[in-house]
Design a protein around this motif. Structure first.
Motif, PDB file in Angstrom:
ATOM      1  N   GLU A  51       1.036  -1.193   0.070  1.00  0.00           N
ATOM      2  CA  GLU A  51       0.038  -0.159  -0.022  1.00  0.00           C
ATOM      3  C   GLU A  51       0.827   1.321  -0.025  1.00  0.00           C
ATOM      4  O   GLU A  51       1.503   1.407   1.048  1.00  0.00           O
ATOM      5  N   TRP A  52       0.753   2.056  -1.132  1.00  0.00           N
ATOM      6  CA  TRP A  52       1.656   3.258  -1.249  1.00  0.00           C
ATOM      7  C   TRP A  52       0.951   4.227  -2.225  1.00  0.00           C
ATOM      8  O   TRP A  52       0.519   3.858  -3.248  1.00  0.00           O
ATOM      9  N   THR A  95       9.564   4.540  -9.449  1.00  0.00           N
ATOM     10  CA  THR A  95       8.595   5.722 -10.189  1.00  0.00           C
ATOM     11  C   THR A  95       8.247   4.894 -11.476  1.00  0.00           C
ATOM     12  O   THR A  95       8.941   4.052 -12.004  1.00  0.00           O
ATOM     13  N   ASN A 109      -4.927   1.893   0.965  1.00  0.00           N
ATOM     14  CA  ASN A 109      -6.046   1.488  -0.042  1.00  0.00           C
ATOM     15  C   ASN A 109      -5.440   1.826  -1.462  1.00  0.00           C
ATOM     16  O   ASN A 109      -6.386   1.983  -2.407  1.00  0.00           O
ATOM     17  N   VAL A 110      -4.352   2.317  -1.659  1.00  0.00           N
ATOM     18  CA  VAL A 110      -3.701   2.550  -2.879  1.00  0.00           C
ATOM     19  C   VAL A 110      -2.450   1.631  -2.736  1.00  0.00           C
ATOM     20  O   VAL A 110      -1.604   1.781  -2.089  1.00  0.00           O
ATOM     21  N   TRP A 111      -2.454   0.987  -4.061  1.00  0.00           N
ATOM     22  CA  TRP A 111      -1.336  -0.228  -4.081  1.00  0.00           C
ATOM     23  C   TRP A 111      -0.443  -0.041  -5.217  1.00  0.00           C
ATOM     24  O   TRP A 111      -0.809   0.627  -6.282  1.00  0.00           O
ATOM     25  N   THR A 112       0.724  -0.428  -4.923  1.00  0.00           N
ATOM     26  CA  THR A 112       1.721  -0.430  -6.092  1.00  0.00           C
ATOM     27  C   THR A 112       2.682  -1.461  -5.806  1.00  0.00           C
ATOM     28  O   THR A 112       2.681  -2.221  -4.745  1.00  0.00           O
ATOM     29  N   ARG A 135      -0.706   5.636   0.285  1.00  0.00           N
ATOM     30  CA  ARG A 135      -1.345   5.598   1.374  1.00  0.00           C
ATOM     31  C   ARG A 135      -2.281   4.494   1.526  1.00  0.00           C
ATOM     32  O   ARG A 135      -2.076   3.669   0.487  1.00  0.00           O
TER      33      ARG A 135
END
Length: 207
Positions: free
Chosen positions: A122-123, A158, A127-130, A125
């Motif tokens: 989660e990144w 990035t 509920n935001v995934w990467t 924040r």
């Protein structure tokens, strides 16, 4: 007009990657050709007069293979160990050399653990995934400040340039290990999610 626009975009999708690839290859070959300075001046003149391109690539590969072969035997390891000890005694140089060697050993050593595992986190924040890559584990001092526990050192690249990113330390339980290979994960990141390993899932987008 719609057809012309479609053809133009299709042409760009074909030409741009090909042009950039050829430009990068040309830059690499031209740069490596400059390694010919190590040859005697007579040979340099003969090679340039005959316009032999790409020989620098072969020469560089030959040097790398030769050094690797020497470094792999007992005598070579002793010589490299002696040279390494000498360099580490030189002020200023030793700090630069030690840092670069540590990174190269981590990245290129067969026993290294850098970029060996792709994880989902989660990144930046909740509920935001990467996708990120495991690079190791925190040192004892850092781990002490974190209150102990099982932590991982993670590199968050990035998009579309994965050479820039963030280094973070996360609990192992917050990292979901992925089955995709590191190469597949890198392609996924560089393509901004267009090249999906295993094929994209069907998603219904509401308008």
């Amino acid at each position: 007009m719609h057809a012309l626009r479609k053809w133009l975009l299709s042409g760009l999708l074909v030409i741009v990657p090909l042009f950039i690839t050829l430009a990068v290859l040309k830059w690499i070959i031209d740069t490596l050709d400059q390694t010919l300075w190590v040859l005697p001046l007579v040979w340099q003149k003969w090679l340039y007069d005959n316009n032999i391109r790409g020989l620098g690539v072969l020469l560089t590969l030959g040097i790398l293979l030769a050094v690797g072969a020497i470094a792999s035997n007992f005598v070579g390891k002793r010589l490299l160990g002696w040279g390494d000890a000498v360099v580490r005694r030189i002020p200023v140089v030793r700090s630069i050399y030690s840092s670069v060697k540590q990174v190269s050993d981590t990245l290129f050593s067969e026993s290294g653990n850098a970029f060996r595992t792709a994880v989902l986190i989660e990144w930046p924040r909740a509920n935001v995934w990467t996708i990120a890559f495991v690079t190791g584990a925190p040192g004892r001092e850092v781990l002490g400040h974190l209150g102990g526990g099982d932590y991982l050192s993670v590199y968050v690249p990035t998009t579309p340039n994965p050479t820039g990113g963030y280094f973070v330390m996360l609990k192992r339980s917050d990292c979901i290990e992925l089955r995709m290979s590191v190469d597949e994960a890198l392609k996924y990141i560089v393509s901004m999610g267009v090249v999906v390993p295993g094929g994209p899932a069907t998603v219904a987008i509401k308008h």
